[in-house]
Design a protein around this motif. Structure first.
Motif, PDB file in Angstrom:
ATOM      1  N   ASP A   9       0.812  -1.225   0.000  1.00 50.94           N
ATOM      2  CA  ASP A   9       0.000   0.000   0.000  1.00 50.94           C
ATOM      3  C   ASP A   9       0.840   1.267   0.000  1.00 50.94           C
ATOM      4  O   ASP A   9       0.422   2.298   0.521  1.00 50.94           O
ATOM      5  CB  ASP A   9      -0.953   0.025   1.211  1.00 50.94           C
ATOM      6  N   ASN A  34      -5.103 -10.190  -4.466  1.00 51.96           N
ATOM      7  CA  ASN A  34      -4.864  -9.659  -3.115  1.00 51.96           C
ATOM      8  C   ASN A  34      -4.308  -8.243  -3.174  1.00 51.96           C
ATOM      9  O   ASN A  34      -4.362  -7.498  -2.207  1.00 51.96           O
ATOM     10  CB  ASN A  34      -3.913 -10.562  -2.310  1.00 51.96           C
ATOM     11  N   THR A 124      -6.014 -11.630   2.852  1.00 47.41           N
ATOM     12  CA  THR A 124      -7.092 -10.942   2.149  1.00 47.41           C
ATOM     13  C   THR A 124      -8.225 -11.918   1.807  1.00 47.41           C
ATOM     14  O   THR A 124      -9.229 -11.515   1.232  1.00 47.41           O
ATOM     15  CB  THR A 124      -6.567 -10.311   0.843  1.00 47.41           C
ATOM     16  N   THR A 234       2.870 -12.703   2.438  1.00 47.09           N
ATOM     17  CA  THR A 234       2.082 -13.301   1.378  1.00 47.09           C
ATOM     18  C   THR A 234       2.849 -14.522   0.859  1.00 47.09           C
ATOM     19  O   THR A 234       3.943 -14.827   1.342  1.00 47.09           O
ATOM     20  CB  THR A 234       1.740 -12.269   0.282  1.00 47.09           C
TER      21      THR A 234
HETATM   22  P1  IMP Z   1      -2.537 -12.848   1.408  1.00 45.71           P
HETATM   23  O1  IMP Z   1      -1.622 -12.278   0.405  1.00 45.71           O
HETATM   24  O2  IMP Z   1      -4.001 -12.601   1.097  1.00 45.71           O
HETATM   25  O3  IMP Z   1      -2.283 -14.306   1.688  1.00 45.71           O
HETATM   26  O4  IMP Z   1      -2.297 -12.093   2.804  1.00 45.71           O
HETATM   27  C1  IMP Z   1      -1.091 -12.255   3.514  1.00 45.71           C
HETATM   28  C2  IMP Z   1      -0.647 -10.962   4.160  1.00 45.71           C
HETATM   29  O5  IMP Z   1      -0.297 -10.034   3.158  1.00 45.71           O
HETATM   30  C3  IMP Z   1      -1.715 -10.275   5.025  1.00 45.71           C
HETATM   31  O6  IMP Z   1      -1.075  -9.624   6.096  1.00 45.71           O
HETATM   32  C4  IMP Z   1      -2.309  -9.255   4.071  1.00 45.71           C
HETATM   33  O7  IMP Z   1      -2.899  -8.158   4.761  1.00 45.71           O
HETATM   34  C5  IMP Z   1      -1.052  -8.829   3.327  1.00 45.71           C
HETATM   35  N1  IMP Z   1      -1.336  -8.298   1.996  1.00 45.71           N
HETATM   36  C6  IMP Z   1      -1.646  -8.973   0.880  1.00 45.71           C
HETATM   37  N2  IMP Z   1      -1.818  -8.143  -0.158  1.00 45.71           N
HETATM   38  C7  IMP Z   1      -1.608  -6.901   0.309  1.00 45.71           C
HETATM   39  C8  IMP Z   1      -1.601  -5.598  -0.308  1.00 45.71           C
HETATM   40  O8  IMP Z   1      -1.823  -5.401  -1.499  1.00 45.71           O
HETATM   41  N3  IMP Z   1      -1.321  -4.566   0.535  1.00 45.71           N
HETATM   42  C9  IMP Z   1      -1.050  -4.733   1.842  1.00 45.71           C
HETATM   43  N4  IMP Z   1      -1.032  -5.914   2.445  1.00 45.71           N
HETATM   44  C10 IMP Z   1      -1.309  -6.990   1.688  1.00 45.71           C
END
Ligand code: IMP
Length: 417
Positions: A9, A34, A124, A234
């Motif tokens: 972000d 995500n 996410t 992630t």
């Molecule tokens: P995942 O990628 O959905 O498996 O999430 C794993 C971690 O990465 C979590 O802490 C999410 O909040 C973070 N995350 C995934 N995509 C983003 C993004 O685009 N911005 C900020 N955090 C992210």
């Protein structure tokens, strides 16, 4: 190459959009829906998750092998962009080797998080982790499988049989009907067929032809599966080297790595965060920076700029310059704390990111107070104290800050060099 230097972000979408203006091909190299990139052009706000940001600038845009693709999300985004008057025809390329997010990945992501309870990662819930897990265990379904109905059926039936056992017996959830999913994905296949491409060859040809290629990271350094704050990460490789792996090019083809960092820090989801702001200033930064997730709408946790973590990001990415975004958000604060060192649990101090998780989980930040500028930042340059803030960052990291973000839209970027 553009890479997130913190926990995501940072405003990468905007910097990609800006640099895409002078690029020929924009390549997204990891992650899936995500990511949440917000791009504001001519007062119009675009929130995209799956397509590379370059598409907003009307550039050829590719999704590499290291990505996971949710076809329904991708198609819906393309349709939405078209409906809003952007042209995507002939501009979208998807690696046949990228893996597909299937409906059970989304179901399992949510179920696993619920099961973890207090220990959840805060994902996410878009199916990212389960899709990458299937890739690594070699039972994933790839984009190119969409092109052959027989292969797709075979792989899908195999996957459904196994996933249904997990869903029903481990998590007590509904199972999936293979025929229904197959029908939906065959529908997606018809739309995606023209987009499927050998993206390694695409990039190689572009580079040999003297074209400018821009790589776009999603997520960020501290969310990297190998080098981030595991397990609060992630499931892919957002760091710069991930681009070479994803697109099947040599690392020597990458000339420049631009890190994008906010002038402060935010983090979504769980996990340690040394420079997290204590007290009401955190709410104020969140409000001023509109720090709510693009994908999930969650509150972002806010912290002061952390130079220890940023120094680590410079190192693991081989960063050649830095874009510092959202400097305007700090404009009203009379003093700005910047984290310059951590105190480790044994009392020692370090400027380098702790290699051991326990040190990172229990470290305390040492802040240096920099003077604020307490005035708006216009388009004619930075106030003296803001210049001082930027110079402080450059000196501490030994990397030039070349771009500074001063507002949401494409025009609100100052080029310092
Ligand atoms: P995942 O990628 O959905 O498996 O999430 C794993 C971690 O990465 C979590 O802490 C999410 O909040 C973070 N995350 C995934 N995509 C983003 C993004 O685009 N911005 C900020 N955090 C992210």
């Amino acid at each position: 190459m553009i890479v997130g230097a913190q926990w995501g972000d940072e405003g990468k979408g905007k910097i990609v959009d800006l640099l895409a203006q002078s690029s020929d091909l924009v390549c997204r190299y990891q992650g899936g829906p995500n990511a949440g990139h917000t791009i504001v052009v001519d007062g119009e706000t675009y929130k995209i998750r799956q397509v590379p940001s370059g598409i907003i600038a009307g550039k050829r845009s590719a999704i590499g092998a290291g990505c996971v693709v949710d076809p329904a999300v991708l198609i819906a985004e393309i349709d939405d962009l078209e409906a809003r008057g952007l042209t995507t025809e002939g501009l979208v390329f998807v690696s046949g080797n990228a893996h597909l997010i299937m409906p059970w990945h989304v179901a399992l992501d949510g179920a696993r998080e619920r099961r973890l309870g207090r220990l959840q990662i805060g994902t996410t819930r878009r199916g990212i982790g389960p899709a990458y897990a299937d890739k690594a265990t070699r039972i994933g379904i790839r984009v190119q499988d969409l092109l052959d109905a027989k292969i797709l059926r075979q792989k899908l039936e195999l996957a459904v049989a196994e996933k249904n056992v997990w869903l029903e017996r481990v998590y007590g959830l509904d199972s999936f009907d293979a025929e229904e999913v197959l029908e939906a994905y065959l529908g997606h296949a018809e739309r995606m067929r023209p987009w499927v491409w050998d993206t390694s060859l695409l990039v190689d040809r572009a580079l040999r032809g003297g074209e400018r290629v821009l790589f776009e990271g999603a997520q960020a350094t501290l969310l990297d599966l190998d080098h981030g704050t595991y397990p609060f990460v992630t499931s892919s490789s957002p760091i710069a080297a991930g681009a070479a792996v994803s697109f099947g090019i040599g690392p020597n083809r990458i000339d420049e790595v631009v890190g994008v960092a906010k002038a402060y820090v935010t983090r979504v989801g769980e996990g340690p965060f040394p420079s997290e702001i204590d007290g009401p200033a955190q709410d104020r930064v969140r409000e001023l920076g509109r720090e709510f997730g693009t994908v999930t709408g969650r509150h972002r946790r806010c912290g002061w700029l952390d130079l220890v973590a940023l120094r680590f990001a410079v190192r693991v990415n081989g960063m050649t310059s830095l874009a510092l975004t959202k400097l305007d958000v700090l404009s009203e604060f009379p003093e700005l704390p910047v984290c310059v060192r951590y105190v480790l649990p044994d009392g020692s101090e370090t400027e380098d990111f702790p290699a051991h998780q326990s040190d990172f989980h229990h470290c305390r930040p040492v802040f240096e107070l920099l003077p604020g500028w307490e005035s708006q930042i216009g388009s004619d340059g930075l106030p003296a104290a803001a210049r001082g803030y930027v110079s402080f960052v450059e000196d501490a990291l030994d990397v030039p800050v070349t771009l500074v973000g001063t507002g949401a839209s494409r025009e609100h970027v100052l080029a310092l060099r």
